[in-house]
Scaffold this active site. Structure first.
Site, PDB file in Angstrom:
ATOM      1  N   LYS A 148      12.467  -5.952  -8.575  1.00 39.37           N
ATOM      2  CA  LYS A 148      12.017  -5.074  -7.493  1.00 39.37           C
ATOM      3  C   LYS A 148      13.094  -5.065  -6.415  1.00 39.37           C
ATOM      4  CE  LYS A 148       8.446  -4.334  -3.991  1.00 39.37           C
ATOM      5  NZ  LYS A 148       7.207  -4.848  -3.352  1.00 39.37           N
ATOM      6  N   THR A 178       2.281  -6.664   0.476  1.00 40.87           N
ATOM      7  CA  THR A 178       1.238  -5.766   0.942  1.00 40.87           C
ATOM      8  C   THR A 178      -0.131  -6.408   0.834  1.00 40.87           C
ATOM      9  OG1 THR A 178       2.614  -3.942   0.160  1.00 40.87           O
ATOM     10  CG2 THR A 178       0.347  -3.406   0.725  1.00 40.87           C
ATOM     11  N   VAL A 184       7.521   0.207  -7.194  1.00 37.73           N
ATOM     12  CA  VAL A 184       6.416  -0.623  -6.719  1.00 37.73           C
ATOM     13  C   VAL A 184       6.072  -0.070  -5.347  1.00 37.73           C
ATOM     14  CG1 VAL A 184       5.613  -2.924  -6.131  1.00 37.73           C
ATOM     15  CG2 VAL A 184       7.219  -2.618  -8.028  1.00 37.73           C
ATOM     16  N   TYR A 233      12.164 -10.335  -7.094  1.00 36.67           N
ATOM     17  CA  TYR A 233      11.857  -9.489  -5.932  1.00 36.67           C
ATOM     18  C   TYR A 233      12.842  -9.815  -4.816  1.00 36.67           C
ATOM     19  CZ  TYR A 233       8.801  -7.700  -2.116  1.00 36.67           C
ATOM     20  OH  TYR A 233       8.273  -7.050  -1.026  1.00 36.67           O
TER      21      TYR A 233
END
Length: 307
Positions: A177, A60, A219, A149
């Site tokens: 994540k 992001t 998250v 992740y």
């Protein structure tokens, strides 16, 4: 199942970085340069409105178009603004193991609370390569906790629960994540790794379902706009108030869907602009939201505000 510990029936793992972690956008000025003053203000606002932690320079945050020097300056500005009030997690992933190692060492030196390390993208390593990659990163900065992740929709590769379990002998591999888009990933990781691995939802729309199968938090992208509500959802679930958690999930779902109606972070940057935060356009090759996206976001945000 190296490092796995027995699961307590129905009990989620501890949340080492808090329950709601915002994957923060990177604000840019009109000329495309970093707006560090705005980044500091936005970080403080997020922490004041439901966020227990922040991921900087993640997906992001447009990490692919930030230089390492820009990432370091961004982290320093945000740490000065909110350090001690929230967990700060530095995006340190790369498809080059040497780069990921260097970035993780630098994050430790800058005082990060953790490093977010994405599965290497594009070069599609086998599971043996993924294990070697994460092992090298973890051993390069053993004092720094890592959040692995997994986001195969972007990387083209998925780390398996068995591979993750083999990494659990590394004491700083503490969280994960999960952004594969399935709750099954959480169950597989819980079975393989035990409750020492704190699993965070990487998909806002799946936060409640993932909590139900053992995730410890999220998250989040939507927490830029609805951090208080998302924190309430998580806390309601943990307190056993599943009716309130479900009501909040249903209330937030249109926002969660709208923020991913095209490539992240295009919609969230537009939504922030519509909410009074002029965080700038994404850097190319991403582009600003078109009129259809902005219209959808305007409708969703108007419906959200009364709560």
């Amino acid at each position: 199942m190296s490092g796995a510990s027995p699961l307590s029936p129905g009990a989620p793992s501890p949340a080492p970085f808090g329950r709601v972690i915002t994957a923060m956008v990177t604000p840019f000025a009109a000329d495309g340069s970093l707006d560090l003053e705005l980044a500091a203000r936005l970080a403080s606002h997020l922490v004041d409105h439901g966020s227990d932690g922040l991921v900087l320079s993640g997906t992001t945050g447009e990490s692919p178009t930030l230089s390492w020097e820009e990432e370091h300056r961004l982290f320093a500005a945000v740490k000065q603004a909110v350090g001690g009030r929230a967990s700060l997690i530095a995006g340190c992933g790369s498809n080059s193991t040497a780069e990921a190692v260097a970035a993780t060492r630098q994050a430790a030196a800058l005082g990060a609370d953790a490093a977010l390390v994405v599965v290497p993208y594009y070069n599609k390593p086998p599971q043996e390569g993924l294990e070697a990659h994460f092992r090298a990163v973890a051993e390069a900065a053993p004092e720094l906790p890592l959040m692995l992740y997994n986001i195969p929709g972007r990387t083209g590769t998925s780390i398996s629960a068995d591979t993750t379990a083999r990494l659990m002998d590394l004491p700083n591999v503490v969280s994960f994540k999960a952004a594969s888009g399935t709750t099954e990933e959480v169950s597989q990781l819980r079975a393989a790794c035990g409750e020492r691995l704190a699993i965070y939802s990487g998909d806002d729309a799946l936060t409640l379902p993932m909590l139900a199968v053992g995730a410890v938090g999220v998250v989040s992208v939507a927490s830029h706009l609805a951090g208080v509500q998302i924190q309430r959802l998580v806390q309601a679930f943990l307190a056993g108030d599943h009716a309130t958690a479900l009501a909040l999930h249903e209330q937030l779902l249109p926002l969660c869907k709208a923020l991913f109606c095209t490539t992240n972070p295009i919609p969230v940057k537009a939504a922030l602009e519509l909410s009074g935060w002029a965080v700038g356009s994404p850097r190319l090759p991403l582009v600003s939201a078109n009129d259809d996206v902005r219209t959808r976001l305007t409708t969703v945000l108007a419906a959200l505000r009364p709560t």
